[in-house]
Write a protein that holds these residues in place. Structure first.
Motif, mmCIF file in Angstrom:
data_model
loop_
_atom_site.group_PDB
_atom_site.id
_atom_site.type_symbol
_atom_site.label_atom_id
_atom_site.label_comp_id
_atom_site.label_asym_id
_atom_site.label_seq_id
_atom_site.Cartn_x
_atom_site.Cartn_y
_atom_site.Cartn_z
ATOM 1 N N PRO A 79 -3.758 18.528 4.810
ATOM 2 C CA PRO A 79 -4.462 19.087 5.978
ATOM 3 C C PRO A 79 -5.887 19.553 5.657
ATOM 4 N N SER A 138 0.625 25.432 8.174
ATOM 5 C CA SER A 138 -0.720 25.034 8.618
ATOM 6 C C SER A 138 -1.368 26.135 9.455
ATOM 7 N N ALA A 189 1.650 17.591 16.088
ATOM 8 C CA ALA A 189 2.347 16.563 15.312
ATOM 9 C C ALA A 189 2.850 17.193 14.022
ATOM 10 N N ILE A 190 3.923 16.625 13.457
ATOM 11 C CA ILE A 190 4.433 17.204 12.222
ATOM 12 C C ILE A 190 3.536 16.808 11.041
ATOM 13 N N THR A 191 3.583 17.633 10.002
ATOM 14 C CA THR A 191 2.876 17.361 8.754
ATOM 15 C C THR A 191 3.917 16.885 7.750
ATOM 16 N N THR A 207 -2.640 17.757 13.742
ATOM 17 C CA THR A 207 -1.310 18.357 13.660
ATOM 18 C C THR A 207 -1.228 19.670 14.434
ATOM 19 N N GLY A 219 5.319 24.233 10.520
ATOM 20 C CA GLY A 219 4.093 24.372 11.314
ATOM 21 C C GLY A 219 3.350 25.655 10.990
ATOM 22 N N ARG A 279 -5.984 18.815 10.677
ATOM 23 C CA ARG A 279 -5.997 17.361 10.773
ATOM 24 C C ARG A 279 -5.595 16.788 9.416
ATOM 25 N N LEU A 280 -4.860 15.694 9.436
ATOM 26 C CA LEU A 280 -4.479 15.042 8.184
ATOM 27 C C LEU A 280 -5.549 14.034 7.769
ATOM 28 N N THR A 289 -4.814 12.217 11.971
ATOM 29 C CA THR A 289 -3.825 12.800 12.876
ATOM 30 C C THR A 289 -4.064 14.300 13.056
#
Lengths: 140, 154
Positions: free
Chosen positions: A95, A61, A87-89, A127, A58, A120-121, A125
Motif C-alpha cells: 500500500p 491500512s 477492495a481487499i489488500t 483499497t 482493513g 492504493r496498491l 487498485t
C-alpha cells in the motif's frame, strides 16, 4: 496549536509508502489490534470461506492512513477521520497512502482543512478511500 | 446457505452492553510496532510529554481495538445468526473531541443505529455508533459499518 499558513486547497501530503505486507505483519497486527478474526491469519479458515488466501485487515491500512496524518500534523489537530473499505489488500500487497487538502473552511471558531485520503496498491487498485478533518489554527 | 432476513425494527436503536477499557502503554507500543510507527511520541513517555501529552497518546484508530476488547465482542452477531467468515468491514469513522492517553479509564456506549439490505438480502449492512467517555466527558465517537455476505461455507 501551530498556525499552518502554507496549507491550502490542493496541498498534498508527502505519500507514505509501505513495504509489501507479509504474513508476519498480519499476525502481529492481529495480536496488537485485537482483531483475531482467523480469516486474516489462518489460510485454512480463508479457504473454508471460498478464498484462495488470507488478506490484510482493513484496519491495518486505516492505521497507515493515521500515520500519514499524524506525521503531517500533531494528533491534537485531528478532528475526525473516516474510511470506506473499497477492495481487499492481499498478502504481499504494497500500500501507498496519499492525502490532499480538498477544502479549507472555518468551523467552530477554527480554520479546518478537509483531507481526501486514499490507500492504493502498486497495481493502482484503490483499497481505502477516506476523509479527515484537521484544525489549522484559530479563525482569522 | 439460506438468507436470514433480520427485522430492522428489532435492531435499529438497540443499545449494546456498555463496557470500560483502558489503553495500556505496553499494548500501545505493540500496536506501534505492528503498524511500523516510528514517531517516538507513540512509544516513549518522555517524548509524548514533550509533545504536550500526559502519557502515550492513543493513536487515531486504536479506539477500534479498544472496542474489540469488549466482553464477547461478536456475541451480538452470533445471536443474530452471523458467521464471522461472512463479515466484511464496510466503513469505520472517528470523531475526536480531545486526545486520550494511556491509563485513562474509558466507558464505551455502543448502539445499532441502522440496518439495511441490498441485492435481495445478499448484502446486509449493520451500522453501529459508539460514544466514548472519560469520566463524564465525551472524548470520541465511533461509527462502524459491517457488511454481512451470503457465502457458501464449507
Amino acid at each position: 496549536m501551530s498556525a499552518s499558513p502554507s496549507i491550502d486547497v490542493g496541498t498534498e501530503l508527502a505519500p507514505l509508502e509501505l513495504p509489501p505486507l507479509n504474513r508476519t505483519t498480519l499476525a502481529l497486527f492481529a495480536g496488537a489490534s485485537g482483531d483475531h478474526n482467523p480469516i486474516h491469519i489462518d489460510i485454512d479458515v480463508a479457504r473454508s470461506a471460498g478464498l484462495d488466501d488470507v488478506f490484510a485487515h482493513g484496519m491495518l491500512s486505516t492505521a497507515y492512513l493515521g500515520r500519514l496524518l499524524t506525521r503531517w500534523l500533531p494528533q491534537q489537530q485531528l478532528r475526525s477521520f473516516q474510511v470506506r473499505f473499497v477492495a481487499i489488500t492481499p498478502v504481499h500487497g504494497q500500500p501507498t497512502c496519499t492525502g490532499r487538502v480538498a477544502e479549507v473552511a472555518e468551523v467552530d471558531g477554527e480554520r479546518r482543512a478537509k483531507i481526501e485520503l486514499e490507500a492504493r496498491l502498486a497495481d493502482g487498485t484503490v483499497t481505502l478511500s477516506g476523509v479527515a478533518t484537521v484544525a489549522l489554527g484559530a479563525a482569522r | 446457505m439460506t438468507a436470514t432476513h433480520l427485522d430492522p425494527q428489532s435492531l435499529i436503536g438497540k443499545a449494546l452492553p456498555t463496557f470500560t477499557a483502558t489503553a495500556e502503554r505496553g499494548r500501545l507500543r505493540f500496536f506501534a510496532k505492528a503498524i511500523g510507527e516510528v514517531d517516538p511520541v507513540y512509544t516513549d513517555v518522555a517524548a509524548a510529554r514533550v509533545a504536550g501529552y500526559g502519557d502515550l497518546p492513543v493513536p487515531p484508530t486504536f479506539f477500534y481495538s479498544l472496542e474489540l476488547g469488549r466482553p464477547d465482542p461478536h456475541g451480538f452477531l452470533r445471536d443474530i445468526g452471523v458467521d464471522m467468515r461472512q463479515i466484511l468491514h464496510g466503513e469505520e469513522g472517528f470523531t475526536y473531541h480531545r486526545v486520550v492517553v494511556a491509563g485513562e479509564e474509558l466507558t464505551f456506549r455502543p448502539r445499532i443505529v441502522d440496518y439495511y439490505e441490498k441485492k435481495g438480502g445478499a448484502l446486509r449492512f449493520l451500522v453501529r455508533e459508539t460514544q466514548v467517555f472519560a469520566a463524564q466527558e465525551l472524548v470520541a465517537e465511533l461509527r462502524n459499518v459491517i457488511v454481512v455476505r451470503q457465502l457458501e461455507l464449507v
